[in-house]
Design an enzyme around this catalytic site. Structure first.
Site, short mmCIF file in Angstrom:
data_model
loop_
_atom_site.label_atom_id
_atom_site.label_comp_id
_atom_site.label_asym_id
_atom_site.label_seq_id
_atom_site.Cartn_x
_atom_site.Cartn_y
_atom_site.Cartn_z
CD GLU A 1 41.58 -2.89 -10.56
OE1 GLU A 1 42.45 -2.64 -11.43
OE2 GLU A 1 41.50 -2.24 -9.49
CD GLU B 1 47.37 0.54 -8.62
OE1 GLU B 1 46.69 1.45 -8.14
OE2 GLU B 1 47.20 0.07 -9.77
CG HIS C 1 46.54 -4.19 -9.04
ND1 HIS C 1 45.38 -4.53 -8.36
CD2 HIS C 1 46.22 -3.14 -9.84
CE1 HIS C 1 44.41 -3.72 -8.73
NE2 HIS C 1 44.89 -2.86 -9.63
CG HIS D 1 46.97 4.37 -11.74
ND1 HIS D 1 46.59 3.61 -10.66
CD2 HIS D 1 47.67 5.42 -11.24
CE1 HIS D 1 47.04 4.17 -9.55
NE2 HIS D 1 47.71 5.27 -9.87
CG ASP E 1 46.15 -0.39 -12.80
OD1 ASP E 1 46.37 0.77 -12.41
OD2 ASP E 1 45.33 -1.15 -12.24
CG HIS F 1 43.30 -1.77 -5.50
ND1 HIS F 1 44.61 -1.73 -5.94
CD2 HIS F 1 42.59 -1.09 -6.43
CE1 HIS F 1 44.68 -1.06 -7.07
NE2 HIS F 1 43.46 -0.66 -7.40
#
Length: 266
Positions: free
Chosen positions: A135, A10, A105, A60, A8, A117
């Site tokens: 996640e 972030e 993240h 991502h 990812d 998020h």
């Protein structure tokens, strides 16, 4: 030894603003390069520990972020989104020795990353068996369903703390710490060194303790920002209202939770 990497952006060292994560913004070019460099460092660490093949899921947004020509010659890359319930873990199977996560993240509702998020910006919180989930929570359980332990994660301080608590024996590298709309980060070069060393160390030891035990049953609750999203999601077979702006779904098989999430989050 085959190693799977879910990548990812972030939680990449230095990131602090959504412009840096959006492919339509000029800032994205710099941060896709930094994301790629952290993935390469993870690949190099896996290779140093004896990995013969590494499969990377570009996980991502569009699934088309990594600069392919910078990847080592022992890597396979999964790009885009198939629609398979494994989502950010698509390409994983029982033949892998371990799963690694880079650029991860903190969950929705957290203050540990300006970009925190869970899956998308329409979700205010996602809960799994009563606990607010990230996640990583979902993806590590996906890996456990294949019998694959999650051994390493890099990302912000919040997700690193969560991952260490959730998976005994997991090694984590903290790339940044968020405060409001700001982030304090280690340098990208520092991050790459720690990731390379951390993955090598994680895969060189006995990482069997990093394989989570699955629960007998799972309930997922999605709290949306907008009641219309909850109303729509409530039409999924087996879904039910769960208070204001929320739906719930439960099943004994976590694979069915993953299947439901494809439609509940859409």
């Amino acid at each position: 030894m085959k190693v799977f990497i879910s990548a990812d952006i972030e939680g990449t060292a230095g990131i602090a603003h959504w412009d840096e994560a959006e492919r339509t913004h000029p800032d994205w070019a710099e941060f896709r390069a930094l994301m790629t460099a952290e993935v390469v460092a993870a690949c190099e660490g896996a290779r140093a520990a004896g990995a013969t093949e590494v499969v990377v899921k570009d996980a991502h947004d569009s699934g088309r972020n990594l600069i392919l020509d910078r990847l080592p010659d022992y890597v396979r890359i999964v790009r885009g989104w198939s629609g398979h319930p494994d989502a950010m873990m698509f390409g994983l199977d029982a033949g892998f020795a371990a799963a690694v996560y880079t650029g991860y993240h903190s969950k929705a509702g957290s203050e540990d990353n300006p970009l925190a998020h869970t899956s998308n910006m329409r979700i205010s919180r996602l809960l799994l068996n009563g606990e607010v989930a990230s996640e990583f929570t979902v993806n590590a359980l996906c890996a456990a369903g294949y019998g694959v332990p999650s051994v390493f994660l890099s990302g912000d301080a919040g997700i690193c703390s969560e991952a260490r608590t959730m998976v005994p024996g997991l090694k984590a590298v903290e790339t940044l710490e968020g405060k409001g709309r700001a982030a304090t980060s280690i340098s990208p070069a520092w991050s790459r060194r720690l990731i390379r060393e951390g993955v090598a160390e994680a895969l060189s030891g006995d990482f069997t303790q990093a394989l989570q035990a699955l629960a007998e049953r799972y309930e997922v609750v999605i709290e949306f920002n907008n009641p219309t999203d909850a109303y729509r999601a409530g039409w999924y077979p087996g879904a039910r209202p769960h208070g204001l702006r929320a739906v719930a779904f439960d099943h004994a098989d976590f694979a069915e939770i993953l299947r439901a999430l494809v439609f509940l989050k859409a």
